[in-house]
Design a protein around this motif. Structure first.
Motif, PDB file in Angstrom:
ATOM      1  N   UNK A  58       0.874  -1.168   0.000  1.00  0.00           N
ATOM      2  CA  UNK A  58       0.000   0.000   0.000  1.00  0.00           C
ATOM      3  C   UNK A  58       0.913   1.221   0.000  1.00  0.00           C
ATOM      4  N   UNK A  59       0.711   2.091  -0.951  1.00  0.00           N
ATOM      5  CA  UNK A  59       1.495   3.310  -1.083  1.00  0.00           C
ATOM      6  C   UNK A  59       0.584   4.466  -0.706  1.00  0.00           C
ATOM      7  N   UNK A  60       0.970   5.235   0.311  1.00  0.00           N
ATOM      8  CA  UNK A  60       0.146   6.335   0.804  1.00  0.00           C
ATOM      9  C   UNK A  60       0.950   7.626   0.708  1.00  0.00           C
ATOM     10  N   UNK A  92      -3.559   9.075  -6.973  1.00  0.00           N
ATOM     11  CA  UNK A  92      -4.288  10.326  -7.169  1.00  0.00           C
ATOM     12  C   UNK A  92      -4.973  10.672  -5.859  1.00  0.00           C
ATOM     13  N   UNK A  93      -5.164  11.959  -5.651  1.00  0.00           N
ATOM     14  CA  UNK A  93      -5.859  12.400  -4.450  1.00  0.00           C
ATOM     15  C   UNK A  93      -7.300  11.920  -4.511  1.00  0.00           C
ATOM     16  N   UNK A  99      -4.110  10.168  -0.566  1.00  0.00           N
ATOM     17  CA  UNK A  99      -3.924   9.488  -1.846  1.00  0.00           C
ATOM     18  C   UNK A  99      -3.234   8.164  -1.577  1.00  0.00           C
ATOM     19  N   UNK A 100      -3.779   7.081  -2.109  1.00  0.00           N
ATOM     20  CA  UNK A 100      -3.203   5.762  -1.846  1.00  0.00           C
ATOM     21  C   UNK A 100      -3.463   4.821  -3.013  1.00  0.00           C
ATOM     22  N   UNK A 101      -2.578   3.843  -3.156  1.00  0.00           N
ATOM     23  CA  UNK A 101      -2.747   2.754  -4.117  1.00  0.00           C
ATOM     24  C   UNK A 101      -2.366   1.463  -3.430  1.00  0.00           C
TER      25      UNK A 101
END
Length: 169
Positions: A58-60, A92-93, A99-101
């Protein structure tokens, strides 16, 4: 990726603890957390309960605005099979929250060395290898990450849009 210095703009992420250090829980657990050198991006390595061979990331991003261009980080790692993996991770926000992926890290495990770049705006002249884009889109684990790819496709050349569209199907 080998231990030691990494290229400019890249930073090493800490190695995954030995298997004995993992916790047992009823859902996925964060087994490692790292932060980019600027302190704005968190990398949360997750391990789903009951699945000892799969990891996800998880990228935040803190402070991401809803500007014209989505942001993109790159993560690279080499599992014991020697096949280097490079994942492009768009963020993206969101309407609510940070914003996370969320992406799958195929072949990731203890002892794997990995590195990342902090997110930067997607370049209009992006010339990523099509196989990297297909692998990266395929690694998306939630609709938020797939939506981020849809935003990326709006910012790149027609040829790259076609690759992203094909991978999103």
């Amino acid at each position: 990726m080998q231990a030691g210095p990494v290229a400019r703009g890249w930073f090493p992420l800490p190695p995954l603890p030995a298997a004995g250090a993992l916790t047992a829980s009823g859902s996925d657990a964060v087994v490692l957390e790292a932060t980019s050198p600027d302190g704005l991006t968190a990398f949360l390595l997750r391990h789903p309960a009951g699945n000892t061979s799969e990891y996800s990331l998880e990228l935040v991003v803190r402070g991401a605005d809803d500007g014209d261009r989505p942001l993109l980080a790159t993560v690279t790692y080499t599992p014991p099979d020697g096949h280097e993996h490079t994942l492009l991770v768009p963020v993206v926000a969101g309407r609510i929250g940070l914003a996370a992926s969320y992406v799958r890290l195929r072949g990731f495990g203890p002892g794997v060395m990995w590195a990342a770049t902090g997110p930067a705006p997607v370049p209009a002249d992006a010339d990523w290898a099509p196989a990297t884009v297909v692998d990266s889109v395929g690694a998306a684990l939630n609709e938020t990450t797939r939506d981020a790819w849809r935003r990326v496709r709006d910012c790149v050349s027609e040829g790259m849009r076609d690759v992203i569209d094909g991978a999103l199907r």
